[in-house]
Design an enzyme around this catalytic site. Structure first.
Site, short mmCIF file in Angstrom:
data_model
loop_
_atom_site.label_atom_id
_atom_site.label_comp_id
_atom_site.label_asym_id
_atom_site.label_seq_id
_atom_site.Cartn_x
_atom_site.Cartn_y
_atom_site.Cartn_z
N CYS A 116 33.81 23.78 78.72
CA CYS A 116 32.64 22.89 78.66
C CYS A 116 31.77 23.00 79.90
O CYS A 116 30.60 22.59 79.89
CB CYS A 116 33.10 21.45 78.46
SG CYS A 116 34.24 21.29 77.09
N HIS A 256 27.75 16.65 80.11
CA HIS A 256 28.49 17.21 78.98
C HIS A 256 28.80 16.08 78.01
O HIS A 256 29.29 15.02 78.41
CB HIS A 256 29.78 17.86 79.49
CG HIS A 256 30.72 18.23 78.40
ND1 HIS A 256 30.30 18.88 77.26
CD2 HIS A 256 32.07 18.03 78.25
CE1 HIS A 256 31.34 19.06 76.47
NE2 HIS A 256 32.41 18.56 77.04
N ASN A 286 30.89 17.08 70.42
CA ASN A 286 31.15 17.87 71.63
C ASN A 286 30.93 19.35 71.30
O ASN A 286 31.69 19.92 70.51
CB ASN A 286 32.59 17.60 72.08
CG ASN A 286 32.99 18.40 73.29
OD1 ASN A 286 32.32 19.35 73.69
ND2 ASN A 286 34.11 18.03 73.89
#
Ligand code: UT7
Length: 329
Positions: A116, A256, A286
């Site tokens: 990520c 994020h 996500n």
């Protein structure tokens, strides 16, 4: 030592696949509910790549928008960096496929694997290439098709992930989009917290590993949750302190998109109101390395970024890895 050249984000773009997977769709797939997913994660829906659509296909869409935004022909790109943990193939890199499809005939191309945090890692590399004078135009793309690595029988993880891509073009500049700071870190002792156990050199894919669903992402959610809140607060503090700013100076955090509860816990601890934390997790889920550049592009297009605004980009994830950047819009 020659003087370093200031770098800036010259163009930006993002792409989300058309297909929408809602929480109600998950109610038909695993033992879950829209209410549980919404309250525990903040996610209502996520986008899923079409059959046959791979990570480089999404990356190309985002890259072309970023180049168009910067009015930069593809032949002027010196380097293409694709941050991804869901490459089209193990060999060759996804970046090479992007290079050929967009016609960036003069560019080198490679992938970055930092989960990520990958986009921030790419941004730091791009900044270094421009600062040193080695490159003038670096395309940084975060692109993921996580749906192909998601275990749709594991209710704890499958509801989290979505597909998408975001891109920026980095070049010399000290006006809008100036990159003031980039930093990245890692702690490999947490490698097992988010992992695709099989399919690599440690445990090659076999009928048994596939049968045991070891080619899918496994996440220790509660442990990641704690790490994410702590690391996000630390990263933002460090970035601001390094450049002599305070939390009050921040116009927008572009984090994020991991979980609304994580973002809100971090905002509390940073004493930054939630309306200064850009959130699109409700619509995107996500998307790992793609999440920060998608959010940045949306914020720019939605008029959330005004000239002179101080932005903090921040990410954390598998590895464990983390990274942050300060940008003056
Ligand atoms: O970007 C990096 C990757 N992202 C992450 O790793 C995500 C970070 N972690 C999180 O966002 C949260 O930890 C989760 C959303 C994954 C889980 O939320 P939580 O509040 O930490 O839940 P939990 O894991 O503590 O589970 C609570 C309960 C458990 O049941 P019991 O043991 O209390 O009976 C789970 O089995 O919720 C159950 N549960 C579910 N129930 C309905 C877990 N997933 C689901 C589900 N639907 N989808």
């Amino acid at each position: 030592m020659p003087e370093l050249i200031q770098s800036a984000i010259l163009g930006w773009g993002s792409y989300l696949p058309e297909r929408v997977l809602t929480n109600h769709d998950f109610e038909k797939m695993v033992d879950t509910s829209d209410e549980w997913i919404t309250t525990r994660t903040g996610i209502s829906e996520r986008r899923i790549a079409a059959d046959g659509q791979a990570t480089s296909d999404l990356a190309v869409e985002a890259a072309q928008k970023a180049l168009e935004c910067a009015k930069c022909p593809p032949e002027d790109v010196d380097t293409i960096i694709v941050a991804t943990v869901t490459p089209d193939t193990m060999l060759p890199s996804t970046a090479c496929r992007v290079q050929s499809t967009i016609g960036a005939n003069n560019a080198g191309a490679f992938d970055v694997s930092a989960a990520c945090s990958g986009f921030i890692y790419g941004l730091k590399l791009a900044r270094g290439l421009v600062a040193s004078g080695i490159n003038k135009r670096v395309l940084v793309i975060g692109s993921e098709v996580l749906s192909r690595f998601t275990d749709y029988k594991d209710r704890a993880s499958c509801i989290l992930f979505g597909d998408g891509a975001g891109a920026v073009l980095v070049g010399p500049g000290n006006g809008r989009g100036e990159i003031l700071y980039t930093d990245c870190g890692a702690d490999g002792s947490g490698a097992d917290m988010m992992i695709v156990p099989a399919g690599g050199s440690r445990l090659p894919a076999t009928e048994r590993t596939v049968g045991d669903r070891m080619h899918y992402i496994r996440v220790r959610g509660r442990a990641v949750f704690k790490f994410a809140v702590n690391k996000m607060v630390e990263c933002v503090h460090n970035a601001l302190a390094a450049c002599g700013y305070r939390a009050d100076d921040v116009s927008l955090i572009v984090p994020h998109q991991v979980n609304t509860r994580i973002l809100s816990a971090a905002a509390d601890r940073l004493h930054i109101p939630m309306d200064r934390m850009y959130c699109n997790i409700d619509r995107c889920g996500n998307t790992s390395a793609a999440s920060v550049p998608i959010a940045l592009d949306e914020a720019a297009r939605n008029g959330r970024l005004k000239p002179g605004n101080l932005l903090v980009l921040v990410a954390f994830g598998g590895g464990l890895t983390w990274g942050s950047s300060l940008v003056r819009w």
